[in-house]
Motif scaffolding. Structure first.
Motif, short mmCIF file in Angstrom:
data_model
loop_
_atom_site.label_atom_id
_atom_site.label_comp_id
_atom_site.label_asym_id
_atom_site.label_seq_id
_atom_site.Cartn_x
_atom_site.Cartn_y
_atom_site.Cartn_z
N GLU A 598 0.85 -1.18 0.00
CA GLU A 598 0.00 0.00 0.00
C GLU A 598 0.90 1.24 0.00
O GLU A 598 1.98 1.25 0.60
CB GLU A 598 -0.91 0.02 1.22
N PHE A 599 0.46 2.29 -0.68
CA PHE A 599 1.27 3.50 -0.81
C PHE A 599 1.03 4.41 0.38
O PHE A 599 -0.11 4.65 0.78
CB PHE A 599 0.94 4.25 -2.09
N MET A 600 2.10 4.91 0.97
CA MET A 600 2.03 5.78 2.14
C MET A 600 2.36 7.20 1.70
O MET A 600 3.52 7.57 1.48
CB MET A 600 3.01 5.29 3.21
N SER A 601 1.33 8.02 1.58
CA SER A 601 1.46 9.31 0.90
C SER A 601 2.31 10.32 1.66
O SER A 601 2.83 11.26 1.05
CB SER A 601 0.08 9.91 0.63
N ASN A 602 2.45 10.16 2.97
CA ASN A 602 3.24 11.14 3.73
C ASN A 602 4.66 10.67 4.02
O ASN A 602 5.34 11.25 4.87
CB ASN A 602 2.51 11.50 5.02
N GLY A 603 5.10 9.62 3.33
CA GLY A 603 6.50 9.25 3.37
C GLY A 603 6.95 8.68 4.71
O GLY A 603 6.16 8.17 5.50
N THR A 604 8.24 8.80 4.95
CA THR A 604 8.83 8.21 6.16
C THR A 604 8.80 9.21 7.31
O THR A 604 8.75 10.43 7.12
CB THR A 604 10.29 7.80 5.92
N LEU A 605 8.84 8.67 8.51
CA LEU A 605 8.93 9.53 9.69
C LEU A 605 10.21 10.36 9.65
O LEU A 605 10.20 11.53 10.02
CB LEU A 605 8.91 8.65 10.94
N ARG A 606 11.31 9.77 9.16
CA ARG A 606 12.56 10.52 9.10
C ARG A 606 12.42 11.76 8.24
O ARG A 606 12.89 12.85 8.60
CB ARG A 606 13.66 9.61 8.54
N ASP A 607 11.73 11.63 7.09
CA ASP A 607 11.52 12.79 6.22
C ASP A 607 10.71 13.87 6.93
O ASP A 607 10.96 15.06 6.76
CB ASP A 607 10.80 12.37 4.94
#
Length: 854
Positions: A598-607
């Protein structure tokens, strides 16, 4: 060079290889133990990659090895005792890794060692006094390790050949050793430790350039022995408890030319006066802020604000061209008039120089280098230089021909000198490294094609070609490549035939053809790339039904066997939790292995924690992200079938969907939890090779290779510290756990909170940080269980002010409560030097103050 993939064990067959050079690439995996079979190897150059795993013991039996450079990787585990057998080795460059454990005292047996660079690792234990027996050791650099309150052996003051001793930020205590018996000492850095007592009164070497004793617990007075040191550039003793008067003779009797500077930093001590004249000679700077003497109006000139030391800034030295030259040519400094010549371009770095300010030594360096490569002084031009963390000195050089061009033999000679490390050492400049060597178009035919490939690519088809490898070695490499390609084609055909049958065996996971995923990503166009890791690249794809997915495409060096790949998919197909990234499907054909998520639109926590994040996370959002992550991992530990230890929890493996719901991702390093034996006894750990990401790895797992659920707790604790501070786990040699502990001990918690977080309730932050530090305890048993972590986070969430709680609940719908059994694990933070209420002692009963960012 941009090489990727793993080092092949077949390297061990190149019996005549003398130089193995893979510097500055993106090679991952571990160092093959088969390299220990290369009896002729002289240079092992693997620095600047992504190598992981331990150092093979077999490397300690290379009889001709002169230089081992594995710095700037992710190497873990201890230094093998077998390295004490490397009788010919002069250079150990292992800095900037995650090497752990005790420095083997047996290393004192190395008769030829000149440079021992182990800074920026995870070393612990004690400092072996036996190292003082090394007859030729010039540089001992161990900065940014943790020697657990060890002392500096007094015998280090007897190392007659020592030029540089750097033990910055190593958690050392005890008294400072007397270094007056080290006649060649140029550089002494013992800063940021816990050294106590007075500074030894005996005079140091007249050649010394740098003395850094700042950030310790030193007492007594400033000794007169700092007077009359003609080459001293920096005397740093700030942040101690020195008292009495400052002898101005330290700086008064110095005659400096326009290229020299002398800086004295004595801030934040208990100094009450200056003995002698207060007039400062030219180019001398003295800082005395935070001392009682600053109340004297006659001394205000020493107590102003500080500025950045100019010697640390970039130093471009290029001259304006006198004439217009054709491409690849420049105005040559070898001529007084207008003369165009084509230079060789060299990126060069001094890895541990014996000075703090380069300009006074610039002329000496130019003479040293031109003499070492047999050029005339005016043929060398230092285009620019700058100081980097370490401190290390990076520079860009231009080597000009006497006429307009170097001939082919001269180009070959200079290239070989730099690449074979044949330039003689000079103690003041320390070891050097070649960053790059660029041949302009006019020299494209100067180096034969195979060797030119080794310069531009660093390797010939995945194996660095040493200059002496010869035609036989080249033929072997070509044959292996052809054979490998042939086998790969056969495997691709076999996979294609079996893929459809294999896909039917995995329920609930869709099989995608290569064509479907190529269409979804516009043939894997670079514009659809959403990320990249050691396994390969991640693409954003749109399937034919319009759903958006993330496609993780394994690169060639990361491909698994088909059985292993399908086993991993079958395992992932059984993981179902709102805080885990869901697997949609997979592809295993056309010599490709891809996983579709599934695509995670808000990216990584690090970003989202970076300084460039477009919408900074407030405290409520960060707290809910922490809770969601903990719940996902708790599911893996307790409810997954079978239970799983993640083994690579980090901020870049926690993804955020459109509502900022946290979902744990990337189970590539996961291991199944232990199961009961025939007697019904369940082991508490899994024995495994240490893998994971530096900065997040459990220290006990590092040392014992025993992976437990508490290893994941430690890693998640580091993520919690990132959420609170915005810092990365390891940055510029600083470890986040150590830095936060220092702030915690000194009662300065709020000084390290991420300024992007906005206002926050101080009590909630204190409780969250206390929980994070519990998770990051060195001892496994001192850490809470993941169930206890979830329970504590829910308790902190319940304390949140109503407005923040509503905002967070809007984004995190239906967060289920977790019923946790009582645990036998200790949940008390073991900090005997500070009480847990230090930072929250100003809290008013029943009132939660809100603190604005500093």
């Amino acid at each position: 060079m941009e090489l990727s993939g793993n080092l092949s064990s077949k390297l061990g067959r190149l019996s005549n290889l003398t130089i193995l050079n893979f510097m500055w690439n993106n090679i991952s995996g571990s160092i093959p133990k088969e390299i220990g079979n290369l009896a002729s190897l002289e240079l092992l150059l693997l620095n600047g990659n992504q190598l992981t795993g331990p150092l093979p013991e077999e490397l300690g039996y290379l009889p001709k090895l002169d230089r081992i450079q594995i710095d700037e990787n992710n190497i873990s585990g201890p230094i093998p005792i077998s390295f004490a057998n490397l009788n010919k080795t002069r250079h150990f460059h292992m800095n900037n890794n995650s090497i752990s454990g005790q420095i083997p005292p047996e290393l004192y047996k190395l008769p030829s060692l000149l440079h021992l660079l182990l800074d920026n690792n995870n070393l612990s234990g004690y400092l072996p006094p036996e190292l003082s027996k090394m007859p030729l050791l010039r540089i001992l650099q161990l900065d940014n390790n943790n020697f657990n309150g060890a002392t500096i052996p007094a015998s280090y003051g007897d190392m007659s050949q020592l030029v540089k001793l750097s033990l910055r930020n190593c958690n050392l205590q005890g008294e400072m050793p007397d270094m007056s018996r080290v006649p060649e000492l140029l550089y002494l850095d013992l800063s940021s430790n816990k050294l106590n007592g007075s500074i030894p009164p005996d005079r140091l070497s007249e050649n010394i350039t740098t003395i850094d004793l700042s950030n310790n617990h030193l007492t007594g007075e400033i000794p007169i022995n700092f007077t009359g040191l003609p080459h001293l550039q920096r005397l740093l003793i700030a942040n101690n408890s020195l008292g009495g008067s400052i002898p101005s003779s330290i700086w008064q009797n110095r005659t400096l030319n326009k290229m020299e500077n002398f800086t004295v930093e004595l801030q934040h001590n208990e100094l009450s006066n200056i003995t002698g004249s207060t007039d400062l000679p030219p180019n001398v700077t003295v800082w005395l802020q935070g001392n009682p003497l600053c109340s004297n109006p006659n001394l205000v000139q020493f107590c102003g604000s500080e500025s950045e030391d100019e010697s640390k800034s970039q130093g471009p030295t290029n001259n304006k061209s006198l004439c217009s030259c054709p491409p690849s040519y420049e105005d040559s400094p070898t001529s007084d008039g207008c003369a165009c010549a084509a230079p060789l371009l060299v990126g060069y770095r001094l890895k541990s120089p014996g000075f703090s300010d380069f300009l006074p030594y610039k002329s000496d360096f130019e003479g040293y280098l031109t003499s070492g490569i047999d050029l005339v002084l005016h043929q060398l031009h230092i285009d620019s230089f700058e100081w980097e963390e370490g401190p290390r000195l990076k520079m860009y050089l231009k080597l000009f021909p006497e006429n307009n061009l170097f001939n082919d033999s001269e180009v070959q000679r200079l290239v070989n000198l730099f690449e074979s490390w044949d330039i003689p050492d000079k103690p003041i400049f320390g070891p050097y490294e070649l960053l790059n060597l660029t041949l302009l178009d006019v020299y494209k035919d100067a180096i034969p094609t195979p060797q030119r490939s080794s310069l531009s690519k660093g390797a010939l088809a995945g194996i660095v070609l040493g200059a002496i490898a010869g035609a036989v070695t080249l033929s072997t490499v070509v044959f292996l490549l052809i054979l490998r390609r042939h086998v790969r084609k056969i495997n691709a055909i076999t996979r294609k035939r079996r893929a459809s049958k294999a896909s039917m065996k995995i329920d609930g996971v869709k099989f995608f053809s290569y064509g479907e995923l190529a269409t979804a990503t516009n043939n894997f166009n670079s514009s659809t790339q959403a990320g990249q890791g050691g396994y390969g690249k991640v693409y954003k794809g749109i399937l034919v039904d319009g759903s958006v997915v993330a496609i993780k495409r394994a690169q060639e060096g990361s491909l698994q066997g088909e059985k292993e790949f399908l086993t991993e998919i079958e395992l992932l197909s059984r993981l179902h939790h709102r805080n885990l990234v869901s697997l949609v499907g997979y592809c295993d054909e056309e010599c490709e292995q891809m996983l579709v998520y599934e695509f995670m639109s808000n990216g990584t926590l690090r970003d989202n924690l970076s300084a460039n994040a477009k919408d900074p996370l407030n405290f409520a959002m960060r707290l809910r992200i922490a809770l969601g992550s903990a719940k996902g991992i708790l599911y893996l530990h307790t409810d997954a079938n079978p239970p799983i230890f993640h083994r690579d929890i980090k901020a870049s493996n926690i993804l955020l969907d459109s509502k900022y719901t946290a979902k744990v991702a990337d189970f590539g390093l996961s291991r199944l939890a232990p199961v009961a034996d025939i007697e019904g006894i369940v082991p508490t750990y899994v024995s495994t090779v240490v893998m994971g990401t530096p900065g997040y790895l459990d220290p006990e797992y590092f040392l014992t290779h025993k992976l437990t659920d508490k290893s994941d707790v430690y890693s998640l604790g580091v993520v919690f510290l990132e959420l609170l501070t915005g810092m990365q786990p390891i940055s510029h040699g600083k470890n986040i756990v150590r830095e936060v502990n220092i702030a915690y001990q000194s009662g300065m918690i709020f000084s390290i909170i991420d300024g992007q977080m906005g206002s926050y309730p101080s009590e909630g932050v204190v409780k969250f940080l206390t929980l994070a530090l519990k998770c990051c305890q060195q001892e496994t048993d001192a850490r809470p269980s993941m169930a206890e972590v979830v329970r504590e986070l829910e308790s902190i969430c319940s304390m949140m002010p109503e407005a923040d709680a509503i905002t967070a609940d809007h984004m995190f719908i239906d967060v289920e409560k977790v019923v946790t059994p009582p645990s036998s694990s200790s949940s008390t933070v073991k900090y005997p030097y500070v009480s847990l209420d230090v930072s929250g002692s100003n809290l008013v009963s029943e009132v939660t103050p809100v603190i604005k960012p500093r």
